[in-house]
Design an enzyme around this catalytic site. Structure first.
Site, PDB file in Angstrom:
ATOM      1  N   SER A 149      36.136  27.095 -56.733  1.00 48.56           N
ATOM      2  CA  SER A 149      36.432  25.669 -56.912  1.00 48.56           C
ATOM      3  C   SER A 149      37.861  25.438 -57.422  1.00 48.56           C
ATOM      4  CB  SER A 149      35.423  25.031 -57.883  1.00 48.56           C
ATOM      5  OG  SER A 149      35.578  25.576 -59.175  1.00 48.56           O
TER       6      SER A 149
ATOM      7  N   HIS B  18      33.767 -19.060 -41.245  1.00 50.55           N
ATOM      8  CA  HIS B  18      33.316 -18.547 -39.937  1.00 50.55           C
ATOM      9  C   HIS B  18      34.506 -18.271 -39.019  1.00 50.55           C
ATOM     10  CE1 HIS B  18      29.254 -20.065 -41.030  1.00 50.55           C
ATOM     11  NE2 HIS B  18      29.958 -21.062 -41.546  1.00 50.55           N
TER      12      HIS B  18
ATOM     13  N   SER C 192      54.104   1.919 -29.523  1.00 46.54           N
ATOM     14  CA  SER C 192      53.227   2.550 -28.546  1.00 46.54           C
ATOM     15  C   SER C 192      54.040   3.536 -27.718  1.00 46.54           C
ATOM     16  CB  SER C 192      52.627   1.470 -27.641  1.00 46.54           C
ATOM     17  OG  SER C 192      52.289   2.007 -26.383  1.00 46.54           O
TER      18      SER C 192
ATOM     19  N   LYS D 219      55.325  -2.948 -27.805  1.00 51.94           N
ATOM     20  CA  LYS D 219      54.314  -3.002 -28.872  1.00 51.94           C
ATOM     21  C   LYS D 219      54.862  -2.736 -30.276  1.00 51.94           C
ATOM     22  CE  LYS D 219      50.464  -3.556 -28.756  1.00 51.94           C
ATOM     23  NZ  LYS D 219      49.327  -2.685 -28.420  1.00 51.94           N
TER      24      LYS D 219
ATOM     25  N   GLU E 231      45.713  -1.142 -40.560  1.00 50.44           N
ATOM     26  CA  GLU E 231      44.537  -0.548 -39.902  1.00 50.44           C
ATOM     27  C   GLU E 231      44.080   0.712 -40.627  1.00 50.44           C
ATOM     28  OE1 GLU E 231      45.086  -1.970 -35.280  1.00 50.44           O
ATOM     29  OE2 GLU E 231      46.257  -0.283 -35.981  1.00 50.44           O
TER      30      GLU E 231
ATOM     31  N   TYR F 166      22.676  21.792 -65.907  1.00 51.43           N
ATOM     32  CA  TYR F 166      23.744  22.100 -64.965  1.00 51.43           C
ATOM     33  C   TYR F 166      23.213  22.877 -63.769  1.00 51.43           C
ATOM     34  CZ  TYR F 166      28.052  23.638 -62.814  1.00 51.43           C
ATOM     35  OH  TYR F 166      29.046  23.848 -61.904  1.00 51.43           O
TER      36      TYR F 166
END
Ligand code: ARG
Length: 439
Positions: A22, A155, A276, A282, A289, A316
């Site tokens: 770990s 809406h 793009s 573009k 995003e 544990y």
């Protein structure tokens, strides 16, 4: 180098060693691990459990180790040790000899790892709060610089006029609650597990009040078994992160809509957009995003820790080691998303003309017209119906409400007078009633 092994007659399988390792994520809390050990050693000395000379030697050795790691002189590897605790203890003993072997008196890695993760959560939790506060400042500044009237939606249909400033302020409020949630999570976890041992304390007379205080906790955790076996603080922080991501994702979604040609309300700076490979024209809102998409892995982390913990018996169990796999990447992602969002908001340009113009279409002052009629003594339900008919008339004639001539208005209600035009003017409506709060 292992902290155990005497009772084994066979070497650990190589693949098993890798499987159990770990260090790559655990080494992120080397500082918390070393600081916890320093306080533990001091306490052991104070309580006469080890000699003051040994305690001093351990503390000095640990402090040198910390310096070397911070200055880059000592690099913590990804392999070769089972975990960060094994690495630190091994290095210490290599340097200071036998005294190093006394550090782990009255302690287990079980209370040690809980201590490290709690200290780490407190630190990074406060870091997230700091980042959220910076984002809030940028939202406020952008809003204040752009008190532009724009359509407000329900809406995703134009509803009533709002301002860009007020819209951004809504997110500021959300991030304010996120900060509160983080503060609360830190408060809830703020009890020291150190001294709980493996699960049942220790026969030594250790001073848990002292270590708890020295490490900045409110008090020691009461139940030893609980102290070593819960990871609810990771769950709670990941819940907080998930809610932060919901808010960031919704804001991203709006930015994406607003920068589309269909809205043209804002322009996202080139620095946060990409192009793009095929379509030369573009400019895509990739930053927004990626933030919206990042909600996925963060929610995933929350599910991951919940599912990992749900069937584990006290106390544990090694399942808990996977807390790092859930927590660390989510933490990185949340911090990245907040920072990128801040830059994107800071640099975006508001298309004031387009925003203001959009308010004219969609009858956004229909509610104000109804309010006007109410002010003339008509019941709201009747007013609603009158305005509905006026809207229908406007739609047929392709005009907005304020373009309806008074003579026409009179056909729907004799109560309408010339003062109506002022009443339903968008700029004026913000000066009326509790709408003043929106400015
Ligand atoms: N490496 C473990 C973790 O990260 C800590 C050690 C736990 N104790 C043990 N007996 N294996 O959770």
């Amino acid at each position: 180098m292992k902290l155990w092994g005497a009772r084994f007659s066979k070497e650990e399988d190589k693949k098993m060693q890798e499987f159990d390792n770990s260090l790559p994520l655990g080494k992120r809390y080397y500082r918390e691990d070393i600081e916890g050990s320093m306080v533990h050693a001091r306490m052991l000395g104070n309580c006469g459990i080890i000699t003051n000379e040994d305690s001093a030697a351990i503390q000095k050795g640990l402090s040198e180790l910390l310096d070397e790691i911070e200055t880059g002189l000592l690099i913590i590897p990804d392999t070769g040790y089972e975990d960060i605790h094994s690495f630190v203890e091994s290095k210490l003993t290599e340097r200071i000899g036998d005294a190093g072997k006394k550090l782990h008196t009255a302690r287990s890695r079980n209370d040690q790892v809980a201590l490290d993760t709690k200290l780490y959560c407190k630190k990074v939790g406060n870091q997230v709060i700091g980042e959220l506060e910076k984002l809030q400042q940028v939202l406020r500044a952008k809003g204040e610089a752009n008190p532009v009237i724009m359509p407000g939606y329900t809406h995703l249909q134009r509803a009533q006029a709002v301002t860009f400033k007020y819209h951004l302020n809504a997110y500021e409020e959300m991030f304010q609650r996120d900060c509160k949630r983080m503060v609360n999570s830190i408060d809830v976890l703020d009890e020291s597990p150190l001294g709980a041992g493996a699960l049942a304390g220790t026969t030594h007379n250790i001073d848990r009040e002292y270590t708890s205080k020295e490490l900045g906790f409110k008090n020691p955790q009461k139940n030893f078994m609980d102290a070593v076996s819960d990871r609810d603080y990771i769950m709670e922080m990941l819940s907080d992160f998930s809610i932060i991501m919901v808010h960031l994702s919704r804001l991203s979604e709006e930015l994406i809509l607003w920068c589309s040609k269909e809205f043209s309300f804002i322009q996202i700076d080139d620095a946060y957009s990409t192009g793009s490979s095929m379509m030369p024209q573009k400019k895509n809102p990739d930053a927004a995003e990626l933030i919206r998409g990042s909600a996925g892995p963060v929610f995933g982390s929350l599910m991951s820790i919940l599912t990992t913990m749900k069937g584990t018996p006290l106390t544990y169990v090694k399942d808990m080691q996977l807390d790092k796999i859930a927590f660390m990447p989510a933490l990185d992602r949340v911090l990245d998303c907040i920072e990128i969002m801040r830059g994107m908001i800071d640099t975006l340009v508001v298309n004031k003309e387009m925003m203001t113009k959009s308010v004219d279409k969609g009858f956004l002052n229909a509610t104000e017209l109804a309010d006007y009629l109410v002010s003339k003594g008509i019941s709201f339900r009747d007013a609603h119906s009158i305005v509905g008919k006026i809207v229908l008339y406007c739609e047929k004639n392709k005009i907005s409400i304020n373009e309806v001539p008074l003579s026409e208005f009179k056909k729907y209600s004799v109560s309408i007078d010339t003062d109506l035009y002022d009443y339903i003017d968008y700029k004026n409506s913000f000066k009326k009633g509790i709408k003043k709060e929106m400015l």
